[in-house]
Design an enzyme around this catalytic site. Structure first.
Site, mmCIF file in Angstrom:
data_model
loop_
_atom_site.group_PDB
_atom_site.id
_atom_site.type_symbol
_atom_site.label_atom_id
_atom_site.label_comp_id
_atom_site.label_asym_id
_atom_site.label_seq_id
_atom_site.Cartn_x
_atom_site.Cartn_y
_atom_site.Cartn_z
ATOM 1 C CG HIS A 372 25.267 61.565 45.381
ATOM 2 N ND1 HIS A 372 26.096 60.644 45.984
ATOM 3 C CD2 HIS A 372 24.130 61.579 46.116
ATOM 4 C CE1 HIS A 372 25.489 60.112 47.024
ATOM 5 N NE2 HIS A 372 24.293 60.667 47.136
ATOM 6 C CE LYS A 563 35.118 53.837 36.972
ATOM 7 N NZ LYS A 563 35.069 54.399 38.318
ATOM 8 N NE ARG A 564 26.757 57.594 35.280
ATOM 9 C CZ ARG A 564 27.079 58.892 35.188
ATOM 10 N NH1 ARG A 564 26.853 59.550 34.059
ATOM 11 N NH2 ARG A 564 27.609 59.526 36.216
ATOM 12 C CE LYS A 569 30.920 57.662 35.999
ATOM 13 N NZ LYS A 569 31.420 57.747 37.381
ATOM 14 C CB THR A 671 30.913 53.280 45.605
ATOM 15 O OG1 THR A 671 30.100 53.104 44.435
ATOM 16 C CG2 THR A 671 30.380 54.437 46.430
ATOM 17 C CE LYS A 675 30.308 48.900 45.063
ATOM 18 N NZ LYS A 675 29.455 49.220 43.906
#
Length: 824
Positions: A372, A563-564, A569, A671, A675
């Protein structure tokens, strides 16, 4: 404790399925509340939730038992999904949806003047995961149950989740997330299936029952693993799969001898030490004790699960291992549980008395590994010294696996010592490490990435040597999310509209969502879609007001990144854009302005100092913007504290713009992007992870692409010059000036210096400033598109229409077809 069939397996009559009409539900609910829980109406609301959960659990039990018996049939091939995270969120509402009794349950609660939504909100989010990895595992389990696949999930029953996040003076403050404080009515303890887990000790050679030399792992410190089963219901199909979670306990919970001697703390020391293993999700591993605990967690999961599987095999197949590999497959969710490769070898050799070759043949035909991450630092590595101390027998087995593997490498590439060093499971150096990802690849028959680009980069980069040796092992399985939780349940207004147009079969077969395409230009449908989106935005605005005390105007574009918190990111890039918009307003550059409400949420790892500082920056910038009367409704910024599954269920339907802005080549899949897409949000994103496949699905007209691609990122690093970028871009120059002059930290001098230094670092691995101009230009296109209401609504609908590929039903079908080969 027993590994034999217990009296619980006596031939009992089938459990009668209970009625689900509103009268019976109301009666059973009242009985549980008053007679079982001893509470009455007007009690603490949690007990209403518990009574209703027990009422619903009764409706699940009969199907649960039937499903389990079906999976235990002799010769039935089964899959076991091992993951250190299962972020299942709340269960009550999901089970009501899957049972198809929402109307009946609402009516039952109305008899007592109770609102079902309020009761559901009393459930704590299960603290069994952190982010995308854990939520993916939960979606996988949902799809496996809906598709009737015989898959059992194995995880750890953490007493505390990662942490509960509070924001105080702009800073993240971590508090204990004791999600099990009020018990979990969905779990069933199974003490009769308790397993013993060994740590420490030493290795001795003895003579076995065949008078052959045999290894024994002796003088170990043993811990019990007690299983708790959680039901995973399929959608309206009478199937209930099992998620089995392990709780750690001491073999002797209390020392009466120590207590009588006055050593009260020592009397319970063994109990406390044992329970630490399942106490906290992701203990901080910055210390040696933290590393030891994390390694113990991983072995605890693998050993308990494999022993349990062999227990079931003995009961159902009489212990004959001749067909074990044909009827069992283990899916390792990321690198955390990959110690299972060595543990399976230990069980087969030490306990089943198999030869090395026979044991290795079973192992390499049953283990499958999902990777992952593309971040080398995120791949599990454990110091050899620590491994030898805690798991001496496993370390011995890993040495043997590695020696035999390197012999195979040397035969393939004679004299290539550099390649042998690169591929060795043992990383040599001043401190020697066990490379767990390499162990997983060597011991598995399947290795998959989770998005097309991710899988491509794995075989061209991190795992290139292994791909050249075993190209047949590697494959791609693009992630997905379950449409039951993320559309049907989370977005009831949109779901009702979709069902009105194309029927309700889309919930079970999400590929049918494409049938909605014929309504993209239907004016009546488009207006209904707009009304649904507005109502969802109102709910999100209420949540933001409640949690952040910031007013979001539903006529603004709702721009969301949740998100984290991590540098790759690039929440920082988002903040730079917000500062740019703020600067434009202050300079009067507001012609053709589009009002924007920006929401950012996520947790930073407790030891990740810069990520926590990014949260502080977001909150400081928000404080300046939201309290400036000149800014007004033109721009708002809020940070959502303690972001999790339940909040995402409100955030996702109310979002207009989905921010997926990671540095290209760093996000394995994502993911959240799926969504948001399912719920009609439009993506602004880099050419990274599953963004690429989303772009392919919706087309360039329905996606805002920006930034360097993965190969361009690699090339740009050679001549990356942030100072030059700032000097050449007036907008970026003004943004950086506002940061460096302390405009957002007037009374907290120098606190953001490290963030500024990271942005201006020519060796910044995330190349944040390199993508600034492209990002700003893409955001301007977003604003223009949003002002064209018919255009934006069409883009929104098209995103939902084209999202069928991103259901976990499709993902699970591919896992089953290519890897598991189960019969449903």
């Amino acid at each position: 404790m027993s590994n034999n069939k217990s009296s619980c397996n006596l031939q009992l009559p089938e459990i009668e399925k209970l009625p689900t009409d509103s009268e019976t539900l109301a009666s059973d609910f009242e009985r549980y509340l008053t007679r079982h829980l001893g509470r009455f109406f007007g009690c603490v609301p949690h007990y209403l939730y518990e009574a209703l959960s027990l009422t619903l659990r009764d409706r699940i039990i009969s199907d649960w038992r039937t499903t389990w018996k079906d999976y235990e049939k002799e010769g039935r091939r089964r899959a076991y999904y091992m993951s250190l995270e299962f972020l299942i969120g709340r269960s009550l509402g999901n089970h009501i949806l899957n049972l198809g009794i929402e109307s009946e349950t609402k009516t039952a609660m109305n008899k007592f003047a109770l609102q079902l939504e309020e009761i559901i909100s009393e459930e704590h989010d299960a603290g069994l995961g952190n982010g995308g990895l854990g939520r993916l595992a939960a979606c996988f389990m949902d799809s496996c149950a809906t598709m009737r696949l015989p898959v059992i999930g194995y995880g750890i029953r953490y007493e505390y989740g990662m942490f509960s996040q509070k924001i105080i003076d702009g800073y993240q403050v971590e508090e204990a997330d004791h999600w099990l404080r009020d018990n979990n009515p969905w779990e069933l303890e199974r003490p009769e299936y308790t397993q013993v887990i060994k740590f420490g000790g030493h290795i001795e050679w003895v003579t076995n029952h065949n008078r052959k030399p045999h290894i024994v792992w002796k003088d170990t410190s043993d811990i019990l693993a007690i299983p708790y089963d959680v039901p995973i219901s399929g959608y309206k199909n009478n199937t209930v799969n099992t998620l089995r979670l392990w709780k750690a306990s001491a073999t002797n919970a209390f020392s009466l001898e120590d207590f009588n001697a006055g050593s009260y703390s020592e009397a319970v020391e063994a109990k406390n030490d044992a329970e630490h293993i399942s106490m906290v999700l992701y203990p901080n591993d910055a210390s040696e004790n933290g590393k030891e605990l994390r390694l113990k967690q991983q072995y605890f999961l693998a050993s308990a699960s494999l022993q349990d599987i062999f227990r079931m095999w003995k009961n159902n197949e009489n212990g004959d291992l001749a067909h074990f590999a044909q009827q069992n497959v283990f899916q390792l969710n990321d690198t955390h549980p990959t110690i299972a490769v060595a543990e399976l070898m230990r069980i087969l050799i030490d306990e089943k008395y198999m030869s090395w070759n026979d044991a290795w043949n079973i192992t390499t035909h049953t283990m499958a590994y999902t990777n992952h991450t593309l971040l080398p630092e995120a791949l599990e590595k454990w110091p050899v010294a620590l491994f030898e101390k805690i798991l001496p027998r496993l370390m011995q087995i890993i040495y043997e696996i590695n020696a035999r593997f390197l012999d195979q490498v040397s035969k393939k590439w004679p004299g290539h010592t550099d390649r042998q060093i690169r591929m060795s499971i043992i990383e040599e150096g001043d401190v020697r490490y066990v490379r767990m990802a390499y162990l997983a690849i060597v011991g598995s028959f399947s290795v998959n990435g989770v998005a097309a680009l991710h899988s491509k980069l794995l075989v061209e980069g991190l795992f290139k040597d292994f791909y050249e040796l075993w190209p047949e092992k590697f494959n791609n399985k693009t992630n997905g999310v379950t449409p039951r939780r993320w559309v049907a349940y989370s977005n009831p207004l949109m779901s009702a509209l979709i069902t009105e147009k194309i029927g309700d079969e889309w919930v079970r077969k999400y590929e049918n969502i494409k049938e909605l395409k014929k309504y993209v230009d239907d004016k009546e449908f488009v207006e209904q879609w707009a009304e649904v989106k507005t109502e969802n935005k109102k709910k999100l605005a209420e949540l933001v007001k409640e949690e952040c005390d910031v007013d979001f105007d539903v006529n603004s574009i709702f721009d969301v990144q949740v998100k984290r918190i991590h540098e790759y990111k690039r929440q920082l890039l988002n903040v730079l854009h917000v500062i740019h918009l703020y600067d434009r307003i202050k300079r009067g550059d507001v012609e053709n302005w589009t009002n924007r409400c920006v929401l950012i949420g996520g947790k930073a790892a407790p030891g990740y100092r810069l990520a926590k500082l990014i949260i502080k920056l977001i909150n400081n910038v928000a404080d300046v913007i939201n309290n400036d009367e000149e800014i007004g409704n033109k721009l708002k910024l809020a940070f959502m504290p303690n972001y999790g599954v339940s909040k995402m269920e409100v955030i996702c339907p109310g979002t207009d713009l989905s921010e997926q802005v990671s540095t290209a080549g760093k996000e394995a899949s994502g993911t959240g992007n799926m969504k948001f897409m399912m719920n009609g949000a439009v993506t602004i994103g880099t050419y990274d992870g599953a963004n690429i496949e989303i772009l392919d699905a919706v087309g360039e007209d329905n996606f805002f692409l920006f930034g360097l691609k993965a190969d361009e990122v690699t090339a740009r690093r050679a001549n990356y010059n942030p100072e030059e970028l700032v000097a050449q871009d007036e907008d970026l120059k003004r943004v950086m000036h506002l940061l460096t002059c302390g405009h957002f930290n007037a009374y907290e001098k120098f606190i953001f210096d490290d963030i500024i230094a990271s942005l201006m670092n020519p060796y910044d691995p995330w190349l944040t400033l390199a993508d600034f101009r492209s990002y700003i230009n893409a955001q301007e296109k977003v604003s223009q598109a949003y002002r064209d209401r018919p255009l934006w609504l069409k883009m929104s609908i098209n995103n939902t229409v084209c999202s069928g590929h991103f259901s976990t039903d499709r993902t699970m079908q591919e896992y089953n077809q290519d890897i598991w080969k189960l019969n449903n």
